[in-house]
Design a protein around this motif. Structure first.
Motif, PDB file in Angstrom:
ATOM      1  N   HIS A   1       0.833  -1.198   0.000  1.00 30.47           N
ATOM      2  CA  HIS A   1       0.000   0.000   0.000  1.00 30.47           C
ATOM      3  C   HIS A   1       0.871   1.253   0.000  1.00 30.47           C
ATOM      4  O   HIS A   1       0.817   2.094   0.898  1.00 30.47           O
ATOM      5  CB  HIS A   1      -0.999  -0.050   1.155  1.00 30.47           C
ATOM      6  N   CYS A   2       1.679   1.324  -1.048  1.00 27.09           N
ATOM      7  CA  CYS A   2       2.694   2.370  -1.199  1.00 27.09           C
ATOM      8  C   CYS A   2       2.095   3.779  -1.227  1.00 27.09           C
ATOM      9  O   CYS A   2       0.953   3.971  -1.649  1.00 27.09           O
ATOM     10  CB  CYS A   2       3.477   2.148  -2.493  1.00 27.09           C
ATOM     11  N   ASP A   3       2.902   4.735  -0.806  1.00 22.10           N
ATOM     12  CA  ASP A   3       2.496   6.138  -0.901  1.00 22.10           C
ATOM     13  C   ASP A   3       2.413   6.578  -2.358  1.00 22.10           C
ATOM     14  O   ASP A   3       1.587   7.420  -2.717  1.00 22.10           O
ATOM     15  CB  ASP A   3       3.488   7.047  -0.165  1.00 22.10           C
ATOM     16  N   GLU A   4       3.291   6.008  -3.202  1.00 24.49           N
ATOM     17  CA  GLU A   4       3.313   6.328  -4.632  1.00 24.49           C
ATOM     18  C   GLU A   4       3.211   5.024  -5.425  1.00 24.49           C
ATOM     19  O   GLU A   4       4.188   4.572  -6.033  1.00 24.49           O
ATOM     20  CB  GLU A   4       4.597   7.087  -4.966  1.00 24.49           C
ATOM     21  N   PRO A   5       2.032   4.396  -5.410  1.00 26.96           N
ATOM     22  CA  PRO A   5       1.881   3.057  -5.998  1.00 26.96           C
ATOM     23  C   PRO A   5       2.100   3.017  -7.511  1.00 26.96           C
ATOM     24  O   PRO A   5       1.444   3.732  -8.261  1.00 26.96           O
ATOM     25  CB  PRO A   5       0.450   2.655  -5.639  1.00 26.96           C
ATOM     26  N   ALA A   6       3.025   2.181  -7.930  1.00 30.36           N
ATOM     27  CA  ALA A   6       3.314   2.023  -9.361  1.00 30.36           C
ATOM     28  C   ALA A   6       2.133   1.381 -10.085  1.00 30.36           C
ATOM     29  O   ALA A   6       1.868   1.712 -11.239  1.00 30.36           O
ATOM     30  CB  ALA A   6       4.573   1.181  -9.547  1.00 30.36           C
ATOM     31  N   CYS A   7       1.419   0.489  -9.416  1.00 29.88           N
ATOM     32  CA  CYS A   7       0.264  -0.173 -10.048  1.00 29.88           C
ATOM     33  C   CYS A   7      -0.772   0.866 -10.476  1.00 29.88           C
ATOM     34  O   CYS A   7      -1.306   0.803 -11.584  1.00 29.88           O
ATOM     35  CB  CYS A   7      -0.355  -1.209  -9.115  1.00 29.88           C
ATOM     36  N   LEU A   8      -1.035   1.822  -9.612  1.00 32.45           N
ATOM     37  CA  LEU A   8      -1.993   2.878  -9.909  1.00 32.45           C
ATOM     38  C   LEU A   8      -1.520   3.735 -11.075  1.00 32.45           C
ATOM     39  O   LEU A   8      -2.298   4.095 -11.960  1.00 32.45           O
ATOM     40  CB  LEU A   8      -2.199   3.732  -8.654  1.00 32.45           C
ATOM     41  N   ALA A   9      -0.233   4.030 -11.100  1.00 28.64           N
ATOM     42  CA  ALA A   9       0.325   4.913 -12.126  1.00 28.64           C
ATOM     43  C   ALA A   9       0.292   4.301 -13.523  1.00 28.64           C
ATOM     44  O   ALA A   9       0.128   5.013 -14.506  1.00 28.64           O
ATOM     45  CB  ALA A   9       1.758   5.301 -11.768  1.00 28.64           C
ATOM     46  N   VAL A  10       0.452   2.980 -13.636  1.00 33.56           N
ATOM     47  CA  VAL A  10       0.586   2.369 -14.960  1.00 33.56           C
ATOM     48  C   VAL A  10      -0.674   1.708 -15.494  1.00 33.56           C
ATOM     49  O   VAL A  10      -0.733   1.383 -16.680  1.00 33.56           O
ATOM     50  CB  VAL A  10       1.736   1.333 -15.001  1.00 33.56           C
ATOM     51  N   CYS A  11      -1.663   1.503 -14.674  1.00 33.45           N
ATOM     52  CA  CYS A  11      -2.854   0.767 -15.128  1.00 33.45           C
ATOM     53  C   CYS A  11      -3.608   1.541 -16.210  1.00 33.45           C
ATOM     54  O   CYS A  11      -4.096   2.645 -15.976  1.00 33.45           O
ATOM     55  CB  CYS A  11      -3.785   0.485 -13.954  1.00 33.45           C
ATOM     56  N   PRO A  12      -3.737   0.949 -17.403  1.00 29.87           N
ATOM     57  CA  PRO A  12      -4.426   1.650 -18.497  1.00 29.87           C
ATOM     58  C   PRO A  12      -5.941   1.731 -18.301  1.00 29.87           C
ATOM     59  O   PRO A  12      -6.605   2.510 -18.986  1.00 29.87           O
ATOM     60  CB  PRO A  12      -4.074   0.817 -19.735  1.00 29.87           C
TER      61      PRO A  12
END
Length: 190
Positions: A54-65
């Motif tokens: 549950h990252c502060d800057e989640p990569a999953c959120l950033a890259v999900c199309p």
């Protein structure tokens, strides 16, 4: 912000956390949201139970199309809308811990949500409730976590801390999938 704290000193890899999670979420066979990772140490091996941090800057959120992921402002939990997932695996590749789990049968990805439904009725996350040694703790305030935080080791700023086995070094978490540091015995050979 919320996160998980685990105690590697007392973990004996029973995997009750992992199986409890899979049963709670009624996941398809072979899909695990929490894995017990095994590290080589100078005197043997050490185990660490890990899931989404549950990252502060989640990569999953950033890259999900498909914009499947959201970060709850109140708790900091990173939540996936599974119905929107198209199975592209971008989130798995972007996550430095490869926390999301792909289901071949459904061709979709699953991810830990901190048992947000259980917490909404005052219950602990299933992994924490099931751990017979009390090694997993969900904390609502990361400042109160025990152990060493890995937040500054990874760009995504994970909300995860670990009480280290005596022969472990926190730097092993900087590149968790480095085969020299971690023998991840999860996945197909789990």
């Amino acid at each position: 912000m919320a996160g998980f704290s685990v105690n590697s000193e007392r973990c004996y890899a029973c995997k009750t956390c992992s199986i409890g999670c899979a049963n709670e979420k009624m996941l398809p066979a072979g899909v695990l949201l929490r894995r017990v990772r095994t590290f080589d140490t100078a005197t043997g091996i050490a185990m660490v139970s890990m899931a989404c941090n549950h990252c502060d800057e989640p990569a999953c959120l950033a890259v999900c199309p498909q914009s499947c992921y959201t970060k709850d402002e109140a708790t900091g939990l990173v939540i996936q809308n599974h119905d929107l997932c198209i199975g592209c695996k971008s989130c798995i590749q972007a996550c430095p811990f490869h926390a999301p789990a792909f289901c071949e049968e459904e061709t979709k990805t699953y991810k830990c949500d901190g048992c947000v439904d259980r917490q909404s009725i005052g219950e602990l996350p299933r992994c924490q409730a099931n751990c017979p040694s009390g090694n997993i703790t969900y904390v609502e305030d990361v400042a109160s976590m025990t152990g060493e935080s890995i937040k500054d080791l990874v760009d995504t700023k994970p909300n995860f801390s670990v009480v280290l086995d005596k022969d472990m070094d926190i730097s092993q978490f900087a590149n968790i999938d480095d085969p020299a540091a971690c023998m991840d015995r999860g996945g197909e050979d789990y």
